[in-house]
Enzyme design. Structure first.
Site, PDB file in Angstrom:
ATOM      1  N   GLY B  17       0.858  -1.069  -0.117  1.00 53.10           N
ATOM      2  CA  GLY B  17      -0.063  -0.197   0.202  1.00 53.10           C
ATOM      3  C   GLY B  17       1.587   0.893  -0.068  1.00 53.10           C
ATOM      4  N   THR B  18       1.533   1.225   0.514  1.00 55.61           N
ATOM      5  CA  THR B  18       2.844   2.831   1.179  1.00 55.61           C
ATOM      6  C   THR B  18       2.797   4.097   1.404  1.00 55.61           C
ATOM      7  OG1 THR B  18       4.102   0.864   1.000  1.00 55.61           O
ATOM      8  CG2 THR B  18       4.356   3.366  -0.250  1.00 55.61           C
ATOM      9  N   THR B  19       3.864   4.391   2.425  1.00 56.37           N
ATOM     10  CA  THR B  19       4.302   5.321   2.078  1.00 56.37           C
ATOM     11  C   THR B  19       5.258   5.717   1.514  1.00 56.37           C
ATOM     12  OG1 THR B  19       2.323   6.328   3.288  1.00 56.37           O
ATOM     13  CG2 THR B  19       3.485   8.343   2.420  1.00 56.37           C
ATOM     14  N   LYS B  50      10.863  -1.166   2.381  1.00 56.12           N
ATOM     15  CA  LYS B  50      10.416  -1.293   1.519  1.00 56.12           C
ATOM     16  C   LYS B  50      11.687  -0.930   0.964  1.00 56.12           C
ATOM     17  CE  LYS B  50       5.861  -1.369   3.243  1.00 56.12           C
ATOM     18  NZ  LYS B  50       4.450  -0.393   3.072  1.00 56.12           N
TER      19      LYS B  50
END
Lengths: 229, 216
Positions: B17-19, B50
């Site tokens: 999903g991530t930022t 990540k």
């Protein structure tokens, strides 16, 4: 759908004479915002209305007056929000005459909520209701798509709001003055307008308090500028 | 009604999903990410790093499909190894970014991954490159992943040229925390890597040490 059309025999000339943009629904792309302060509220909105990629109105007024000291910010379908606002303005006006008193902001918010919830499948409307009343002072209520209603110290809405969640979460402080709220709103809206294609134009502001309503416009060249641009 | 009795997340693609974020400063870069990997509604890894090492002086941040992003990073890791041995020196950040861009562009239709490449080299100092969609562009700072939409306003307002390494670390931590607060697909801890002439420094900021912001 493309496969079905390729198989069908051409019995009629299929060319559409209306341009693409005229067939799109008119939407208030938008960034809207409202902030409570001690003694009133500040409301703000951009001024762009789009039909597809065409800007149908670059100086829209999305801050609509519902009663003397109650306004709403509209986002979503321009037609839907105008229709709802007109209906609520009528209902609230009638209610206020019956009561022989200025209506409560919570009442206005409730009327919006009733309509937005009942017709939730048909409507595309995200509304922020804000104003001042004698009982609770400045209040901001948000009625997003789907028809829930909740009071918040400040609220943001519209397509451009996604880009400024981080900014408002980090910048908001309780107990800001009216001038600080105006600056906070102008900054947040400028940042959103810079990033969201459906928001732009000028910033319209309104400050509502016991003494009445004060409206302001910040033109494009006067908007706050940020380093990364 | 589904016939299968197994949990739905087993059938969902694993996505970071991530930022992710990278910022350039005088003398190097800071690169940071959250740590959540989701498969549908389930969090399958809450501590994934990540930030992937492409070489001693170049790292990349992964977003999008976890499998796609890891595959690209692994290939570029290998290619950069060969390249730096052949050249007899550390690779340029631009070379690493170019390799990522080549793969992202060639397989643009099949891949769903965006990698931000950042590092330090002797020729141009600290550099940050975006490779979204197969383009190659250098930025003073870049944000990516699903959570990045929520912090565009914050980074636009807060970034100023000429920040120090400590400022950049704080800026990145703040931005990632704000994004993790609003994006359901981002969360966990914050991983940070700073790359300078002297080398790389890795840091983790645990959940309870993350900066607190207005929360309502």
């Amino acid at each position: 759908m493309a496969a079905a059309m390729a198989g069908a025999t051409r019995l009629s000339y299929n060319h559409n004479l209306t341009p693409e943009w005229a067939r799109q629904e008119v939407s208030t792309g938008t960034t809207i915002m409202a902030v409570e302060f001690d003694g009133g509220v500040v409301m703000g909105a951009d001024s762009r209305t789009t039909t597809g990629a065409y800007i149908a109105n670059r100086v829209t007024d999305k801050l609509t007056q519902i009663h003397d000291q109650i306004f709403c910010c509209r986002s979503g379908s321009a037609a839907d929000t105008q229709a709802i606002a007109d209906a609520v303005t009528y209902q609230l006006g009638f209610h206020s005459i019956e009561l022989d008193e200025a209506p409560l902001v919570q009442t206005a918010a409730n009327l919006f909520k009733e309509m937005c919830y009942k017709y939730r499948e048909e409507l595309m409307a995200g509304i922020i209701v804000a104003g001042w009343d004698k009982r609770r002072g400045g209040q901001v209520y948000t009625v997003p798509m789907g028809g829930m209603m909740v009071r918040q110290p400040f609220s943001i809405g519209g397509s451009g709001s996604s880009y400024i969640y981080g900014f408002v979460d980090s910048s908001y402080k309780r107990g800001m003055s009216k001038e600080e709220c105006l600056q906070f709103t102008a900054n947040a809206l400028s940042l959103a307008m810079e990033r969201d294609g459906s928001s732009g134009g000028v910033v319209r502001l309104a400050a509502i308090s016991e003494s009445g309503v004060e409206r302001r416009v910040i033109l494009g060249n006067q908007l706050p500028k940020f380093a990364s641009c | 009604m589904p016939l299968s009795s197994e949990p739905s997340w087993l059938n969902c693609e694993v996505s970071t999903g991530t930022t992710i974020m990278a910022v350039e400063f005088e003398g190097g870069v800071v690169i940071g990410s959250d740590s959540r990997v989701s498969a549908g509604q389930s969090v399958v890894n809450r501590v994934m790093n990540k930030l992937s090492r492409l070489h001693d002086n170049v790292y990349c941040a992964l977003s999008g499909s976890a499998a796609d992003a890891q595959a690209v990073a692994d290939i570029v890791d290998y290619q950069l190894d060969l390249h730096s041995i052949a050249m007899g020196r550390l690779p340029l950040v631009r070379s690493a970014a170019n390799m990522v861009k080549d793969i992202s562009y060639k397989y643009k239709e099949e891949l769903v991954a965006h990698l931000i490449v950042a590092g330090w080299d002797k020729r141009s100092g600290g550099q940050v490159f975006g490779t979204l969609g197969g383009l190659l562009i250098r930025h003073p700072f870049a944000v990516g992943g699903s959570g990045s939409t929520y912090i565009y306003g914050y980074v636009d307002a807060t970034y100023r040229p000429g920040m120090s390494k400590e400022d950049c670390l704080q800026f990145t931590t703040n931005a990632l925390s704000l994004a993790m607060g609003r994006d359901g697909s981002s969360g966990g801890v914050v991983y940070l890597v700073s790359i300078t002439e002297k080398g790389t420094e890795e840091k983790v900021v645990l959940g309870n040490n993350l900066p607190q912001f207005f929360d309502e």
